[in-house]
Design a protein around this motif. Structure first.
Motif, short mmCIF file in Angstrom:
data_model
loop_
_atom_site.label_atom_id
_atom_site.label_comp_id
_atom_site.label_asym_id
_atom_site.label_seq_id
_atom_site.Cartn_x
_atom_site.Cartn_y
_atom_site.Cartn_z
N GLU A 1 0.83 -1.21 0.00
CA GLU A 1 0.00 0.00 0.00
C GLU A 1 0.86 1.26 0.00
O GLU A 1 0.56 2.24 -0.70
CB GLU A 1 -0.92 0.00 1.22
N TYR A 2 1.95 1.22 0.77
CA TYR A 2 2.85 2.38 0.80
C TYR A 2 3.47 2.62 -0.58
O TYR A 2 3.54 3.76 -1.05
CB TYR A 2 3.94 2.17 1.84
N LEU B 1 2.37 1.77 -3.54
CA LEU B 1 1.37 2.29 -4.46
C LEU B 1 1.13 3.78 -4.25
O LEU B 1 1.06 4.56 -5.20
CB LEU B 1 0.05 1.52 -4.29
N THR B 2 1.05 4.17 -2.97
CA THR B 2 0.86 5.60 -2.66
C THR B 2 2.07 6.41 -3.09
O THR B 2 1.94 7.52 -3.63
CB THR B 2 0.63 5.78 -1.16
N LYS B 3 3.24 5.86 -2.90
CA LYS B 3 4.47 6.56 -3.27
C LYS B 3 4.52 6.80 -4.77
O LYS B 3 4.94 7.89 -5.23
CB LYS B 3 5.69 5.76 -2.82
N TYR C 1 2.02 7.25 -6.81
CA TYR C 1 1.11 8.35 -7.11
C TYR C 1 1.75 9.69 -6.74
O TYR C 1 1.70 10.65 -7.53
CB TYR C 1 -0.20 8.16 -6.34
N ARG C 2 2.37 9.77 -5.57
CA ARG C 2 2.92 11.03 -5.09
C ARG C 2 4.11 11.49 -5.94
O ARG C 2 4.20 12.66 -6.32
CB ARG C 2 3.33 10.89 -3.62
N TYR D 1 8.07 11.80 -1.15
CA TYR D 1 7.25 10.97 -0.27
C TYR D 1 8.12 9.87 0.32
O TYR D 1 8.83 9.16 -0.41
CB TYR D 1 6.09 10.36 -1.06
N TYR E 1 4.22 8.40 5.15
CA TYR E 1 3.14 7.40 5.10
C TYR E 1 2.66 7.06 6.51
O TYR E 1 1.45 6.94 6.76
CB TYR E 1 3.66 6.15 4.39
N PRO F 1 0.74 10.83 8.29
CA PRO F 1 0.20 11.58 7.15
C PRO F 1 0.11 13.08 7.40
O PRO F 1 0.31 13.87 6.48
CB PRO F 1 -1.20 10.97 6.97
N VAL G 1 -3.38 4.03 -9.34
CA VAL G 1 -2.49 5.00 -8.69
C VAL G 1 -1.69 5.82 -9.69
O VAL G 1 -0.87 6.64 -9.29
CB VAL G 1 -1.53 4.29 -7.72
#
Length: 917
Positions: free
Chosen positions: A264-265, A267-269, A271-272, A279, A284, A287, A322
């Protein structure tokens, strides 16, 4: 292939040590009978390998021969296992002659617990002899007199040619219009939203090749801020895919703590960072702490993402969610055999090659030296067109066929015979028939080497050196006079490359293969052949796996390894796990090859899982190696015949000294820069070729180890060890080709290497820490560097003057790497300098501000990497290096106000650029 198995077992039966062991067990007479019977069978089986086409009755007979041969090998190895005590190290007795072996074995006979096993051994031998008699009788009864006789199939004796290094980039022709069409779609300025193009077609049509041509297009390189290429395949790891995306966006390896952040981290990274933000794991976990700096708005990146060989919708579902769409023209390309695998994608259906393009590709592969046979081209052109028609415009079929024809005489009769002898009768199987024919044409030893590729996961990047060591440990490489086994293995791989059965991914500074890959269709052929011969079984799904009772090797590409091993054949010889797990293989006591990968770097290897593995030849364990010290030492002390040790982090620091008593040891490779104590002073290792990440020992002050055939040495010299004695050790290394020397207060007598016997042929030199460096008045020719060094790596050194005027005079230098060295503000490459340099890296040169490149310097430079040189202005002259193929700029100072113009000029001739300031 049955003949190859029989040959292997016959060689084992003729081994002096094995014969002595079997004689001790009282089965010497049976061994002689077995050898005679197998000798006749081997001679009879030659037709089975040469003629290939046999009926079902003959095929069944060959299968029975293969199975019984495997049973003989099991009996031999079990007899050998009976001879090896549970503790101690009898390898000295094993290899010093017959008398000590007899004595050791007689002492073991006194143990009552061994007697039933010895009785069973004799019974098994007699049973096998009876079965061989039945097989011979059945051959005569069913009239199997000469396999393949009367089928019209001519013997295909392999014609050996010198191996020619071909261009690693596939010689694929055509696709120019396809490339232009896709590039135009990517650069369509009227489409601001992120769009997806799906290149669709069957396997072997060239989807990846086309995508690569688009990816490397000059226009594409100029118009996208970042380009990302990821191979998916059927056996993918989402974490690995995410890691590769992030590393290509950021231009640096992903830290371990980021990997531990989880899916999950990551995937978020993605996007950022594609949105232009920084990021980290801390952001993470907390937040609210991630706030943009006031007045600074993130600048989204215009990206091109290529997902190569995608099979399942779920992988796109996760990644696609993402990928930001800042409406700045970002694009995604997927290559796939399945049209609807990605929603909302614009399909681009790839066409087959035209006859003209097909003929051009065939000739490029089949006739690498067309200029030398120009007079034959007209007659070859006619038969070539017939081949092209059969291939149906499929590039893979044409490439493999061309590789096959490259081994034949380039004349009309030879090519016509090939055309007539191939089975073209089954519609749609042309590519399969070509690949099978190319396999059939391989010499026997190359067949086994090719089948071994089936063990690796789909689209796996295979390290060539590791592949050679595996082949050797498996006994696949024959001994040749005046050549090392490693050199022979390398020539075999080059042969497979020339035949277009293997694709080279990377070559090193000396043009040797560093890594390779096999096309998925050719991998399917290797799997098929391996299954037919019980050579290998593969588990990619634990819920649907049937372990063959006779398979000699198991490759595991999925989780659940321990449960699988409970049901695996106890007589397997090789276990290769490519998932993050350590298998419990204590039941497989005849194991010779073991690859295990730890699930977490923080976990320790449990050596109780490997209890009783006395016969290991190759052992690679990733992760922290150590665990319980006593079980670790017991494991090492039982490695009587090991050839290769390849360990990750050593938790307890040093290898147990017992390992240095193993006479068969060829390669010891430990985790880079985690030094362990080197061989004991009494070590006499005549076969040792590689010694990585060791340190000197105090005991060497009294006596130096004997390492007469060492070729690769990575060593740290401790302060307690005399440099004079280090010089004495180097004086004994006549065959050294790679030296990594790390230490402090190094005397000039060590650095000036003209005195050492390897001076003429050392190819790779790494120097680290406090090495003295001469002024420019001291030319390299007087002995500072070996005259034929091709790779030079200098780290953590201090230069009082610019080192380049000295280094550029090294006439054979092809790769130069400078890391964390202290230099003056300016370095200069003079005209005519670095005439052979192919690759140049400056890393963390914090003082360097100016790099001058004069006209005529580095004329054939292909790759430049400038990383973390914060003050350095990238030189304008890079745009004039016409042979430059790859440029990486990370964290350097801006050029000047004309940076964009200069970057565009470089893009015109540099296929691969990554530029992140």
């Amino acid at each position: 292939m049955a003949e190859g198995i029989v040959s292997f077992v016959l060689d084992k039966l003729s081994n002096t040590v094995v014969k002595e062991v079997l004689l001790i067990h009282g089965v010497g007479e049976q061994v002689e009978k077995l050898s005679d019977a197998l000798g006749w069978i081997k001679a009879f089986l030659k037709d089975a390998d040469m003629k290939q086409i046999i009926n079902e009755r003959e095929n069944l007979w060959v299968k029975k021969v293969r199975d019984i041969t495997y049973d003989i090998e099991d009996v031999i190895d079990n007899a050998f296992f009976l001879k090896v005590p549970e503790t101690g190290n009898p390898s000295k007795e094993l290899l010093r002659g017959c008398a000590p072996i007899v004595g050791a074995a007689k002492r073991m006979w006194r143990k009552p617990r061994k007697l039933p096993d010895l009785h069973n051994l004799a019974v098994e031998m007699n049973d096998i002899l009876a079965r061989i008699q039945q097989i011979n009788e059945s051959r005569e009864r069913f009239g199997i007199n000469s396999l393949g006789e009367g089928n019209g199939q001519q013997l295909r004796l392999p014609i050996r040619h010198p191996v020619l290094h071909q261009i690693d980039d596939p010689d694929v022709v055509g696709f120019d219009s396809d490339r232009d069409n896709i590039v135009n779609q990517l650069l369509n300025i009227s489409i601001k939203r992120r769009s997806i193009i799906s290149i669709v077609g069957p396997g072997g049509l060239g989807k990846t090749t086309l995508a690569r041509k688009v990816y490397n297009s000059e226009d594409v390189k100029r118009k996208f801020d970042v380009r990302i290429w990821v191979v998916i395949s059927q056996e993918f790891s989402l974490m690995d895919i995410l890691r590769k995306i992030i590393e290509q966006v950021e231009g640096k390896p992903l830290p371990q703590n980021d990997l531990e952040g989880g899916e999950e981290y990551l995937l978020t990274k993605i996007y950022r960072i594609l949105n232009g933000e920084k990021y980290t794991v801390e952001d993470y976990l907390c937040p609210n702490s991630h706030d943009s700096q006031p007045g600074k708005k993130p600048q989204p990146k215009k990206y091109l993402l290529v997902l190569d060989d995608i099979w399942k919708r779920d992988i796109w579902t996760k990644i696609g969610e993402v990928l930001p769409d800042a409406k700045i023209g970002s694009r995604v390309i997927v290559t796939t055999r399945i049209q609807n695998v990605v929603d909302n994608a614009e399909p681009y259906k790839l066409s087959y090659l035209t006859e003209e393009a097909s003929l051009e590709l065939l000739f490029k592969k089949a006739l690498p030296n067309r200029d030398l046979i120009e007079g034959y081209l007209d007659e070859l052109n006619e038969v070539g067109k017939q081949f092209v028609k059969k291939c149906g415009g499929l590039p893979l079929a044409l490439s493999v066929l061309g590789g096959l024809l490259s081994k034949k005489n380039p004349n009309y009769i030879s090519w016509s015979n090939m055309l007539q002898n191939m089975n073209w009768s089954i519609e749609g199987r042309e590519c399969t028939e070509i690949m099978e024919t190319s396999y059939d044409d391989l010499p026997l030893v190359l067949k086994t080497c090719f089948m071994y590729f089936a063990a690796f996961p789909e689209d796996y990047e295979i390290n060539a050196g590791r592949l050679f060591r595996l082949w050797i440990a498996e006994g696949l490489i024959p001994t040749e006079e005046f050549r090392t086994l490693e050199n022979t293995a390398e020539s075999f791989l080059e042969d497979l490359v020339q035949r277009s059965l293997v694709h080279v991914l990377k070559r090193s500074h000396d043009d040797s293969i560093t890594s390779c890959r096999i096309h998925d269709l050719l991998r399917e052929l290797a799997i098929k052949k391996a299954k037919e011969d019980n050579f290998l079984t593969i588990c990619s799904n634990p819920d649907n796996w049937e372990s063959s009772a006779k398979a000699r090797r198991v490759a595991i590409h999925c989780s659940g390894c321990d449960e699988l091993m409970k049901h695996a054949n106890p007589n397997i010889r090789s276990l290769l796990c490519f998932k993050n797990q350590m298998p419990n293989c204590s039941r497989q006591r005849l194991l010779k090859v073991l690859i295990g990968m730890q699930g977490s770097r923080s976990d320790l290897v449990d050596f109780e899982c490997f209890h009783g593995l006395h016969q290991l030849r190759y052992c690679k364990l990733d992760g922290k190696v150590g665990g319980n010290r006593r079980s670790f030492e017991s494991f090492i002390s039982n490695l009587k015949f090991v050839e290769t040790i390849d360990f990750g982090q050593l938790e307890h620091g040093d290898l147990p000294d017992d390992i240095w008593n193993v006479k068969t040891l060829r390669h010891v490779m430990l985790n880079y820069r985690e030094y362990t104590a080197g061989p004991s002073s009494s070590a006499d290792l005549k076969n040792l070729q590689t010694l990585w990440s060791v340190k000197s020992r105090d005991s060497w002050n009294a006596q130096l180890p004997k390492l007469p055939n060492l070729r690769n040495l990575f060593i740290k010299v401790e302060s307690s060890f005399s440099w004079d004695l280090m010089a004495n050790l180097l004086d004994t290394l006549n065959y050294l080709i790679c030296l990594d020397l790390c230490g402090s207060e190094v005397p000039q007598t060590i650095v000036e290497m003209q005195r050492f016997p390897f001076y003429q042929h050392l190819q790779s030199l790494w120097l680290e820490e406090q090495f003295p460096f001469p002024t420019t008045k001291l030319s390299p020719e007087v002995g500072m560097f070996p005259i034929h060094v091709t790779q030079l790596i200098l780290k953590n050194l201090q230069f009082k003057e610019d080192p380049l005027p000295v280094l550029e005079k090294l006439r054979s230098l092809r790769m130069l790497y400078l890391k964390s060295v202290e230099v003056n503000r300016k370095m200069s490459c003079s005209a005519g300098g670095f005439q052979q340099l192919h690759e140049l890296t400056f890393y963390f040169l914090t003082n360097l501000k100016e790099w001058e490149i004069k006209a005529g310097a580095m004329p054939i430079l292909k790759e430049v990497t400038l990383s973390c040189c914060m003050k350095l202005r990238v030189p304008l002259e890079l745009q004039y290096l016409s042979n430059l193929k790859q440029l990486g700029v990370y964290g350097c100072s801006k050029l000047n106000e004309h940076e964009d113009e200069i970057r565009d000029n470089i893009c015109k001739h540099v296929p691969n650029i990554s530029w992140i300031n």
